[in-house]
Design a protein around this motif. Structure first.
Motif, PDB file in Angstrom:
ATOM      1  N   SER A 122      13.490   0.515   4.992  1.00 51.59           N
ATOM      2  CA  SER A 122      12.388   0.479   4.028  1.00 51.59           C
ATOM      3  C   SER A 122      11.776  -0.905   3.979  1.00 51.59           C
ATOM      4  O   SER A 122      10.557  -1.053   3.889  1.00 51.59           O
ATOM      5  N   ASP A 145       8.007   6.686   4.232  1.00 51.78           N
ATOM      6  CA  ASP A 145       9.365   6.291   3.885  1.00 51.78           C
ATOM      7  C   ASP A 145      10.121   7.495   3.337  1.00 51.78           C
ATOM      8  O   ASP A 145       9.940   7.872   2.187  1.00 51.78           O
ATOM      9  N   GLU A 146      10.933   8.091   4.158  1.00 53.97           N
ATOM     10  CA  GLU A 146      11.723   9.269   3.791  1.00 53.97           C
ATOM     11  C   GLU A 146      10.901  10.270   2.984  1.00 53.97           C
ATOM     12  O   GLU A 146      11.268  10.645   1.873  1.00 53.97           O
TER      13      GLU A 146
HETATM   14 MG   LIG Z   1      14.799   3.051   1.952  1.00 51.93          MG
END
Ligand SMILES: [Mg+2]
Ligand SMILES: Nc1ncnc2c1ncn2[C@@H]1O[C@H](COP(=O)(O)OP(=O)(O)OP(=O)(O)O)[C@@H](O)[C@H]1O
Lengths: 303, 395
Positions: free
Chosen positions: B44, B159-160
């Motif tokens: 991240s 991000d995810e």
């Molecule tokens: Mg992360």
């Protein structure tokens, strides 16, 4: 005689319970508790409302009646109520002027505190700069400074600035004293907004002020509404600050009504309707804003 | 559309945490790159530096032909999809999607036509006037995608984005993301700790560990030729079995000793990994993927590549039969293994006692059941060999 067993059609793992069976005692206690709570609330309501009703009724009675009997006697004889006092009040320039002064003091004091407070709160919550946390601690510490301590130094300061006695002086004092709490309240509320939301706005092209105006303000609206009401009420009902910083030309309604009090009697015909009128405005403000006290404004934004 | 180039990018947080170390990556124009790794490995952080949400401590970042180290997010022409979706709760779907365009001062009817087009692509048309609070998880996810798509940026950063969805929806949205990014041809950098997402979505996959890039390769290459034990263990599900063993040579033929059993090694392995000859007669870590372990009773392979053991547990998946068994070999315990176990949320079963647990992927027709004696055929040509100390692949 043969009986056919009818199987219970209940999904496995579920037990059927009827309505909760409670003992007589617990039911009586429950009821009683309910009655007690309701009774307490009603009592409290009566306790708080009686003077207000008394004031409203007294404001509708003639001076002679008011000095002869108590306001409650009017309840059995409503025919004697009259709007004369209000008529007289609306012709009384001193009172009208001071009502207007109250507006002139309260509106800027509230608006300035909300605007400056929310801007500062945003900066303290979301803009990184050196010394930010210390600044915030300092501001929080200012909340505990009592008004009384600051009155004399401020009076001197305003004197040397040449604004002593003016409406500006009263406003300045209210703003200065309203800001620390406003900043404290709003900063904590703004800080609870998920960081992702502000970052999303930043990615969407927002600069700080845009993010503040389009994301933080709408989401922080419940806190801002509460703050607006409190600040408004505090300034509207203030007497102390007005007594110190306003001359009688610039006096708000609280100041003027107080002057109508005399040692042995009081001018109920002026104080009654004056006080009642001055109460109406905060009520309107309160009801206008109270619908914004909604929870769950963040529903669905993250996760 | 643009290419993204990271050159020796590093991140040190204010508290001294080194989240990313000297990360160098080239993401080609239109490429879908997946950054994968266990929790806390700095994925991240890397993505947020590209987004401009985090300062870059060291190195240079190019987007297109510009160095953007000190360019604010809004001028980088990148759009991000957040794990939490980060939808504006006070705006309806239309305004959520159109927010970025409004801030950029686009004309109202242009915004409307773009938002409507994106909403149609994502199947959101009938929800445009609803607030995020009344949407389902999948719909929220689509709105978050729409907000990125509508801007037609040069780079998508994600991000995810699927980790808050349930398993079924995740598979569906995964396919949708693949479809959208392929069609728009926008360069995409996608962060996940789910290796299935990484393998299925990525044109290339970059594996990170503790802030350090381990390997970047196309998914199959990553799977077939991991550079080290960590990558080998991280990619693949169920994970690669890691067992300590010793290779020996006799008459030019290699064999592998695993505890009290010896396997004849396919000459193809020695041919593919010339480095193997340099570490004969010393303990190495052997990696075997579950699908390279088969039921010998259903296989006509020679008996010399069979391990005998007893099935501890079998899991029938319909398509496969997972057979857990153990070998009397001390478990491999290295930092890599510990970290992999931590990431899998397990308290490292391999660390237990002096036996190593393995998983084989048998055909569903296999008759093996828990408690049975089993003969496991090993495809020795496909073994992976790692240095025991450094964890590096021996090739
Ligand atoms: Mg992360
Ligand atoms: N603002 C911060 N200040 C200090 N350390 C941080 C900060 N943000 C992240 N870290 C640390 O940096 C490291 C990398 O964090 P990062 O969020 O990039 O991990 P990640 O790979 O995205 O993990 P996850 O899969 O859990 O999201 C972690 O050790 C984390 O604790």
């Amino acid at each position: 005689m043969s009986t056919t067993e009818v199987p219970d059609l209940v999904p496995a793992g579920m037990t059927v319970t009827g309505p909760p069976r409670r003992s007589l005692v617990s039911r009586v206690v429950g009821r009683l508790g309910g009655f007690l709570a309701t009774g307490a609330i009603v009592l409290l309501g009566v306790f708080w409302l009686t003077p207000v009703v008394g004031l409203a009724v007294a404001s509708l009675r003639s001076t002679a009646d008011n000095s002869a009997t108590g306001w409650w006697t009017a309840l059995t004889d409503p025919g004697r109520l009259t709007l004369d006092n209000y008529g007289a009040l609306l012709r009384n320039e001193g009172v009208l002027n001071s009502l207007w002064n109250t507006v002139l003091i309260t509106v800027p004091s509230t608006v300035l505190v909300v605007v400056l407070g929310s801007l500062a709160a945003y900066a303290l919550a979301w803009i990184e700069f050196p010394g930010r946390d210390w600044l915030f601690v300092l501001i929080v510490a200012l909340i505990v400074v009592p008004v009384q301590v600051a009155i004399i130094p401020d009076a001197k300061l305003f004197g040397s600035l040449g604004i002593y006695g003016s409406i500006a002086a009263v406003v300045a004092f209210h703003v200065a004293f309203g800001l620390p709490f406003a900043i404290f309240l709003l900063r904590n509320f703004f800080l609870a907004i998920p960081r992702d939301l502000l970052e999303a706005a930043r990615m969407d092209g927002g600069r700080d002020f845009t993010i503040f105006r389009r994301v933080v303000l709408p989401i922080g609206w419940p806190a801002i509404a509460s703050l607006t009401i409190f600040q408004f009420l505090w300034v509207w009902n203030d007497l102390l600050v007005a007594l110190v910083f306003a001359t009688s030309d610039n006096a708000p309604i609280t100041y003027t009504l107080r002057e109508q009090m005399r040692a042995f009697s009081s001018n109920v015909d002026v104080i009654g309707p004056g006080a009642f009128l001055s109460m109406l405005v905060p009520l309107v403000v309160f009801f206008a804003f109270q619908r914004y006290f909604v929870q769950g404004v963040l529903a669905g934004s993250v996760k | 559309m643009a290419e993204v180039a990271l050159a020796e990018i590093g991140k040190r947080y204010a508290d001294g945490t080194r989240a990313v170390e000297s990360l160098s990556l080239q993401v080609a124009d239109g490429e879908f790159l997946v950054l994968v790794g266990p929790s806390g490995c700095g994925k991240s952080t890397a993505l947020r530096m590209i987004a401009g949400l985090e300062d870059i401590s060291e190195g240079t970042l190019h987007i297109g032909d510009r160095v953007v180290n000190s360019v604010p997010s809004r001028d980088r022409d990148v759009a991000m999809v957040f794990q939490s979706y980060a939808l504006y709760p006070h705006l309806d779907v239309f305004d959520n999607i159109g927010f970025g365009l409004r801030l950029r001062g686009m004309r109202r009817d242009d915004i409307a036509s773009r938002v409507n087009r994106v909403a149609a692509t994502l199947g959101l048309t009938e929800h445009l006037r609803r607030r995020p609070g009344s949407l389902s998880g999948g719909q929220r996810q689509r709105v978050a995608m729409g907000r990125a798509m509508v801007r037609e940026p040069a780079v998508y950063l994600m991000d995810e984005p699927l980790s808050n969805l349930d398993a079924k929806l995740r598979v569906q949205m995964r396919a949708e993301i693949a479809r959208i990014t392929r069609r728009t041809g926008v360069t995409t950098i996608y962060v996940t700790h789910d290796q299935t997402e990484a393998m299925t979505l990525g044109d290339r996959v970059a594996v990170m560990r503790k802030g350090v890039l381990q390997q970047v390769a196309v998914p199959q290459e990553l799977y077939d030729n991991p550079v080290n034990m960590f990558v080998g263990g991280f990619i693949g599900s169920p994970p690669m079995n890691l067992v300590e063993g010793v290779f020996t040579e006799q008459d030019g033929e290699l064999s592998l000793r695993l505890g009290d059993q010896t396997l004849r090694v396919d000459p193809a392995l020695a041919a593919a990994k010339p480095g193997l000859r340099a570490c004969l007669d010393q303990p190495v870590v052997v990696g075997v993927r579950p699908e390279d372990l088969r039921d010998a009773s259903m296989d006509d392979r020679g008996a010399q590549t069979v391990l005998n053991s007893e099935a501890d547990l079998t899991e029938a998946l319909g398509s496969d039969l997972y057979v857990h068994f153990s070998l009397p070999v001390p478990a491999v315990v290295t930092e890599d293994v510990k970290e992999l176990a931590r990431d899998a949320g397990a308290d490292s079963p391999r660390e237990r006692a002096d036996r190593t647990m393995l998983v084989a992927r048998f055909s569903p027709r296999s008759a093996a059941r828990a408690g049975d004696r089993i003969a496991v055929a090993v495809d020795t040509a496909r073994l992976h060999v790692f240095d025991r100390d450094s964890g590096r692949s021996i090739r």
